[in-house]
Design a protein around this motif. Structure first.
Motif, PDB file in Angstrom:
ATOM      1  N   MET A  66      12.500   9.415   4.651  1.00  0.00           N
ATOM      2  CA  MET A  66      11.084   9.162   4.939  1.00  0.00           C
ATOM      3  C   MET A  66      10.898   7.716   5.354  1.00  0.00           C
ATOM      4  O   MET A  66      11.485   6.817   4.748  1.00  0.00           O
ATOM      5  CB  MET A  66      10.224   9.473   3.698  1.00  0.00           C
ATOM      6  N   ASP A  67      10.088   7.487   6.402  1.00  0.00           N
ATOM      7  CA  ASP A  67       9.895   6.141   6.928  1.00  0.00           C
ATOM      8  C   ASP A  67       9.144   5.275   5.918  1.00  0.00           C
ATOM      9  O   ASP A  67       8.117   5.679   5.359  1.00  0.00           O
ATOM     10  CB  ASP A  67       9.103   6.231   8.241  1.00  0.00           C
ATOM     11  N   GLU A  68       9.645   4.084   5.686  1.00  0.00           N
ATOM     12  CA  GLU A  68       9.065   3.186   4.698  1.00  0.00           C
ATOM     13  C   GLU A  68       7.774   2.563   5.220  1.00  0.00           C
ATOM     14  O   GLU A  68       7.711   2.079   6.356  1.00  0.00           O
ATOM     15  CB  GLU A  68      10.074   2.085   4.358  1.00  0.00           C
ATOM     16  N   LEU A  69       6.725   2.572   4.383  1.00  0.00           N
ATOM     17  CA  LEU A  69       5.468   1.906   4.727  1.00  0.00           C
ATOM     18  C   LEU A  69       5.507   0.474   4.223  1.00  0.00           C
ATOM     19  O   LEU A  69       5.976   0.196   3.109  1.00  0.00           O
ATOM     20  CB  LEU A  69       4.281   2.649   4.104  1.00  0.00           C
ATOM     21  N   LEU A  70       4.970  -0.435   5.064  1.00  0.00           N
ATOM     22  CA  LEU A  70       4.967  -1.854   4.725  1.00  0.00           C
ATOM     23  C   LEU A  70       3.547  -2.405   4.852  1.00  0.00           C
ATOM     24  O   LEU A  70       2.787  -2.008   5.734  1.00  0.00           O
ATOM     25  CB  LEU A  70       5.893  -2.629   5.665  1.00  0.00           C
ATOM     26  N   ASP A  71       3.222  -3.339   3.972  1.00  0.00           N
ATOM     27  CA  ASP A  71       1.962  -4.072   4.070  1.00  0.00           C
ATOM     28  C   ASP A  71       2.258  -5.454   4.621  1.00  0.00           C
ATOM     29  O   ASP A  71       3.193  -6.137   4.159  1.00  0.00           O
ATOM     30  CB  ASP A  71       1.313  -4.207   2.687  1.00  0.00           C
ATOM     31  N   VAL A  72       1.454  -5.872   5.610  1.00  0.00           N
ATOM     32  CA  VAL A  72       1.661  -7.197   6.212  1.00  0.00           C
ATOM     33  C   VAL A  72       0.364  -7.989   6.163  1.00  0.00           C
ATOM     34  O   VAL A  72      -0.739  -7.433   6.244  1.00  0.00           O
ATOM     35  CB  VAL A  72       2.168  -7.094   7.675  1.00  0.00           C
ATOM     36  N   ASN A  73       0.528  -9.282   6.009  1.00  0.00           N
ATOM     37  CA  ASN A  73      -0.593 -10.232   5.977  1.00  0.00           C
ATOM     38  C   ASN A  73      -0.454 -11.126   7.206  1.00  0.00           C
ATOM     39  O   ASN A  73       0.413 -11.998   7.252  1.00  0.00           O
ATOM     40  CB  ASN A  73      -0.525 -11.045   4.688  1.00  0.00           C
ATOM     41  N   VAL A  74      -1.310 -10.886   8.199  1.00  0.00           N
ATOM     42  CA  VAL A  74      -1.239 -11.659   9.442  1.00  0.00           C
ATOM     43  C   VAL A  74      -2.450 -12.578   9.507  1.00  0.00           C
ATOM     44  O   VAL A  74      -3.573 -12.141   9.773  1.00  0.00           O
ATOM     45  CB  VAL A  74      -1.219 -10.735  10.680  1.00  0.00           C
ATOM     46  N   GLY A  75      -2.225 -13.838   9.197  1.00  0.00           N
ATOM     47  CA  GLY A  75      -3.316 -14.812   9.240  1.00  0.00           C
ATOM     48  C   GLY A  75      -4.493 -14.440   8.372  1.00  0.00           C
ATOM     49  O   GLY A  75      -5.643 -14.721   8.714  1.00  0.00           O
ATOM     50  N   GLY A  76      -4.239 -13.791   7.228  1.00  0.00           N
ATOM     51  CA  GLY A  76      -5.315 -13.395   6.320  1.00  0.00           C
ATOM     52  C   GLY A  76      -5.897 -12.028   6.613  1.00  0.00           C
ATOM     53  O   GLY A  76      -6.817 -11.591   5.920  1.00  0.00           O
ATOM     54  N   HIS A  77      -5.390 -11.322   7.631  1.00  0.00           N
ATOM     55  CA  HIS A  77      -5.808  -9.961   7.939  1.00  0.00           C
ATOM     56  C   HIS A  77      -4.673  -9.019   7.518  1.00  0.00           C
ATOM     57  O   HIS A  77      -3.501  -9.286   7.802  1.00  0.00           O
ATOM     58  CB  HIS A  77      -6.116  -9.800   9.430  1.00  0.00           C
ATOM     59  N   PHE A  78      -5.038  -7.914   6.851  1.00  0.00           N
ATOM     60  CA  PHE A  78      -4.044  -7.056   6.226  1.00  0.00           C
ATOM     61  C   PHE A  78      -3.896  -5.744   7.009  1.00  0.00           C
ATOM     62  O   PHE A  78      -4.877  -5.109   7.394  1.00  0.00           O
ATOM     63  CB  PHE A  78      -4.450  -6.762   4.785  1.00  0.00           C
ATOM     64  N   TYR A  79      -2.640  -5.358   7.197  1.00  0.00           N
ATOM     65  CA  TYR A  79      -2.318  -4.130   7.915  1.00  0.00           C
ATOM     66  C   TYR A  79      -1.249  -3.370   7.150  1.00  0.00           C
ATOM     67  O   TYR A  79      -0.406  -3.969   6.481  1.00  0.00           O
ATOM     68  CB  TYR A  79      -1.791  -4.438   9.321  1.00  0.00           C
ATOM     69  N   THR A  80      -1.296  -2.036   7.270  1.00  0.00           N
ATOM     70  CA  THR A  80      -0.254  -1.180   6.725  1.00  0.00           C
ATOM     71  C   THR A  80       0.341  -0.365   7.861  1.00  0.00           C
ATOM     72  O   THR A  80      -0.392   0.272   8.633  1.00  0.00           O
ATOM     73  CB  THR A  80      -0.820  -0.226   5.652  1.00  0.00           C
ATOM     74  N   THR A  81       1.650  -0.401   7.977  1.00  0.00           N
ATOM     75  CA  THR A  81       2.325   0.331   9.047  1.00  0.00           C
ATOM     76  C   THR A  81       3.740   0.670   8.596  1.00  0.00           C
ATOM     77  O   THR A  81       4.150   0.315   7.481  1.00  0.00           O
ATOM     78  CB  THR A  81       2.331  -0.492  10.356  1.00  0.00           C
ATOM     79  N   SER A  82       4.473   1.318   9.450  1.00  0.00           N
ATOM     80  CA  SER A  82       5.829   1.726   9.068  1.00  0.00           C
ATOM     81  C   SER A  82       6.861   0.707   9.553  1.00  0.00           C
ATOM     82  O   SER A  82       6.621  -0.042  10.514  1.00  0.00           O
ATOM     83  CB  SER A  82       6.156   3.099   9.665  1.00  0.00           C
ATOM     84  N   ARG A  83       7.989   0.695   8.889  1.00  0.00           N
ATOM     85  CA  ARG A  83       9.064  -0.202   9.313  1.00  0.00           C
ATOM     86  C   ARG A  83       9.545   0.167  10.721  1.00  0.00           C
ATOM     87  O   ARG A  83       9.868  -0.696  11.523  1.00  0.00           O
ATOM     88  CB  ARG A  83      10.228  -0.147   8.318  1.00  0.00           C
ATOM     89  N   SER A  84       9.591   1.472  11.034  1.00  0.00           N
ATOM     90  CA  SER A  84      10.068   1.886  12.361  1.00  0.00           C
ATOM     91  C   SER A  84       9.131   1.390  13.467  1.00  0.00           C
ATOM     92  O   SER A  84       9.592   1.072  14.568  1.00  0.00           O
ATOM     93  CB  SER A  84      10.189   3.409  12.423  1.00  0.00           C
ATOM     94  N   THR A  85       7.819   1.302  13.172  1.00  0.00           N
ATOM     95  CA  THR A  85       6.884   0.775  14.171  1.00  0.00           C
ATOM     96  C   THR A  85       7.152  -0.702  14.416  1.00  0.00           C
ATOM     97  O   THR A  85       7.228  -1.153  15.570  1.00  0.00           O
ATOM     98  CB  THR A  85       5.426   0.972  13.704  1.00  0.00           C
TER      99      THR A  85
END
Length: 239
Positions: A1-20
């Motif tokens: 199963m593709d791993e989901l990651l949370d990222v903090n880009v300049g104070g804005h938060f996104y959730t996406t997959s490692r494959s993306t």
């Protein structure tokens, strides 16, 4: 199963997959999430990316869909281009360049049209006096055709100044196709009423932008006047 990651880009938060995030392995994001670059996380275990937060939305959508999807009226091209360069995604950089140029070219074609009106009056005194008066109208044929004064002046000249019978106003316009077109009316000044002509130009949405004047010399008394009308946006740097 593709791993989901949370990222903090300049104070804005996104959730996406490692494959993306690793869709383009040679990119900075690819190197970061494959493991070739050291990564930092915030107190909530979100991966920190030192980029423009709002612009990352468009970068992430490109990684997900392989399309650049932008809202209507998008103007932040400089920011988006800088972010694409930062993330080192050649495919995105190329699409941004193409879309930006298309928008600029399309805006230029749609927003501005120019009509030039020129009146040249000459009195030549060498070997006797000779007089000539010429009107030159330059601009897109589709707008020239909306000016009754031009057609009237052309027909009057044709009748009184012995223009060849086979010269036809509509055919002369058609020859220009979609390019700028010059119609010369070499006739007395009253063949074309300037006040009426300028009113017609104003009525179809043009505004006087510039005017000029040159006077003659020595054996040729010359009066050369011109007026430039613009429909749409004015050139950059003008009010």
């Amino acid at each position: 199963m593709d791993e989901l990651l949370d990222v903090n880009v300049g104070g804005h938060f996104y959730t996406t997959s490692r494959s993306t995030l690793t869709r383009y392995p040679e990119s900075m994001l690819g190197a970061m999430f494959i493991g070739d670059l050291p990564s930092k996380v915030d107190q909530h275990n979100r991966y920190i990316i030192d980029g423009d937060g709002p612009a990352f939305r468009h970068v992430l959508n490109f990684l997900r869909r392989s399309k650049l999807i932008l809202p209507d009226g998008f103007k932040e091209w400089d920011i988006l281009q800088a972010e694409a360069d930062f993330y080192q995604i050649p495919e995105l950089i190329k699409i941004i360049d193409e879309r930006r140029q298309q928008q600029l070219n399309g805006s230029s074609r749609r927003s501005r049209f120019i009509l030039d009106v020129r009146w040249i009056n000459r009195v030549i005194t060498t070997y006797g006096q000779r007089h000539s008066c010429t009107w030159v109208i330059s601009g897109p044929p589709k707008f020239i055709d909306l000016l009754p004064s031009i057609k009237h002046g052309f027909e009057e000249e044709k009748k009184k100044c012995n223009i060849r019978p086979n010269v036809n106003y509509n055919e002369e316009l058609k020859k220009a196709e979609y390019t700028s077109f010059s119609l010369t009316i070499g006739s007395p000044k009253d063949f074309l009423n300037k006040t009426q002509l300028f009113k017609e130009i104003h009525d179809i949405g043009f505004t006087l932008f510039n005017t000029g004047f040159i006077s003659g010399h020595e054996n040729e008394k010359l009066t050369d006047q011109w007026w430039t009308f613009i429909k749409g946006d004015l050139p950059n740097g003008t009010n």
